[in-house]
Design a protein around this motif. Structure first.
Motif, PDB file in Angstrom:
ATOM      1  N   GLY A   1      19.716 -40.010 -23.295  1.00 43.57           N
ATOM      2  CA  GLY A   1      20.628 -40.045 -21.978  1.00 43.57           C
ATOM      3  C   GLY A   1      21.870 -40.091 -22.244  1.00 43.57           C
ATOM      4  N   ALA A   2      22.679 -40.546 -23.452  1.00 38.00           N
ATOM      5  CA  ALA A   2      24.075 -40.553 -23.574  1.00 38.00           C
ATOM      6  C   ALA A   2      24.529 -39.149 -23.419  1.00 38.00           C
ATOM      7  N   ARG A   3      25.858 -39.006 -22.842  1.00 38.93           N
ATOM      8  CA  ARG A   3      26.469 -37.958 -23.050  1.00 38.93           C
ATOM      9  C   ARG A   3      27.006 -37.606 -24.240  1.00 38.93           C
ATOM     10  N   PRO A   4      26.879 -36.367 -24.912  1.00 40.66           N
ATOM     11  CA  PRO A   4      27.533 -36.111 -26.210  1.00 40.66           C
ATOM     12  C   PRO A   4      28.978 -36.364 -26.373  1.00 40.66           C
TER      13      PRO A   4
ATOM     14  N   VAL B   1      26.230 -23.222 -22.030  1.00 37.27           N
ATOM     15  CA  VAL B   1      27.699 -23.855 -22.708  1.00 37.27           C
ATOM     16  C   VAL B   1      27.229 -25.363 -22.834  1.00 37.27           C
ATOM     17  N   LEU B   2      26.480 -25.909 -22.157  1.00 33.40           N
ATOM     18  CA  LEU B   2      26.417 -27.473 -22.474  1.00 33.40           C
ATOM     19  C   LEU B   2      25.589 -27.692 -23.771  1.00 33.40           C
TER      20      LEU B   2
ATOM     21  N   ALA C   1      21.771 -33.364 -14.561  1.00 33.58           N
ATOM     22  CA  ALA C   1      22.545 -33.816 -13.549  1.00 33.58           C
ATOM     23  C   ALA C   1      23.963 -33.160 -14.028  1.00 33.58           C
ATOM     24  N   THR C   2      24.145 -32.928 -15.065  1.00 37.66           N
ATOM     25  CA  THR C   2      25.568 -32.388 -15.623  1.00 37.66           C
ATOM     26  C   THR C   2      25.771 -31.023 -14.876  1.00 37.66           C
ATOM     27  N   GLU C   3      24.497 -30.255 -15.250  1.00 39.61           N
ATOM     28  CA  GLU C   3      24.552 -28.938 -14.522  1.00 39.61           C
ATOM     29  C   GLU C   3      24.658 -29.001 -13.123  1.00 39.61           C
ATOM     30  N   ARG C   4      23.903 -29.638 -12.379  1.00 43.69           N
ATOM     31  CA  ARG C   4      24.061 -29.828 -10.814  1.00 43.69           C
ATOM     32  C   ARG C   4      25.263 -30.059 -10.671  1.00 43.69           C
TER      33      ARG C   4
END
Length: 165
Positions: free
Chosen positions: A82-85, A126-127, A145-148
């Motif tokens: 769940g952490a962002r890279p 890209v993500l 959530a990031t895509e949204r």
């Protein structure tokens, strides 16, 4: 770290010219990288289902067509679910391949415009280049959530709306 954002587009299937893949790639890559405050270069190849099936077989051992594949230029560090890279510190972020027939069929089946569906898939890819994945539920939730959030900056509807209702 690069400040410029570049989306180089390679067209292997002429239908992608008519679909405007070059402009869609520039829009999606720019939106995803700008959202992260990052510059860099991404190469997008527009191909057909046969080509992406061969790539999927070669690189993932799955000899079938898929909508999009991505190859990050760096190996990403492990992180807590769940952490962002940690964002890559390289100008060349990686490569993406996207298949025309599969994308068109998915867009039609989901009642979406091809432009919006392709833009979403390119942002998704890209993500992956940036180190996001969806191997477990917490990571999938973070990536979606990031895509949204990125898609909302482009006024594109939530592609996961059915999932959250």
């Amino acid at each position: 770290m690069a400040e410029e954002i570049t989306a180089d587009c390679v067209i292997e299937d002429d239908r992608w010219d008519s679909a405007g893949l070059e402009a869609l790639s520039e829009r999606a890559v720019h939106a995803a990288l700008t959202w992260h405050g990052l510059g860099g270069e991404v190469v997008v190849m527009g191909c057909d289902d046969a080509r992406i099936a061969a790539l999927n077989a070669d690189f993932r051992g799955k000899p079938r067509a898929t909508n999009v594949l991505s190859w990050p230029s760096v190996e990403h560090a492990l992180r807590e679910p769940g952490a962002r890279p940690d964002l890559p510190d390289t100008e060349e972020l990686g490569d993406i391949a996207i298949a025309y027939e599969t994308c068109l069929a998915e867009a039609e089946a989901q009642g979406k415009s091809l432009d919006d569906h392709v833009t979403h898939l390119l942002i998704h890819a890209v993500l992956h280049l940036l180190g996001y994945d969806h191997e477990n539920d917490p990571d999938a939730e973070t990536m979606e959530a990031t895509e949204r959030s990125i898609l909302s900056t482009l006024n594109i509807s939530d592609p996961y709306q059915e999932k959250v209702q």
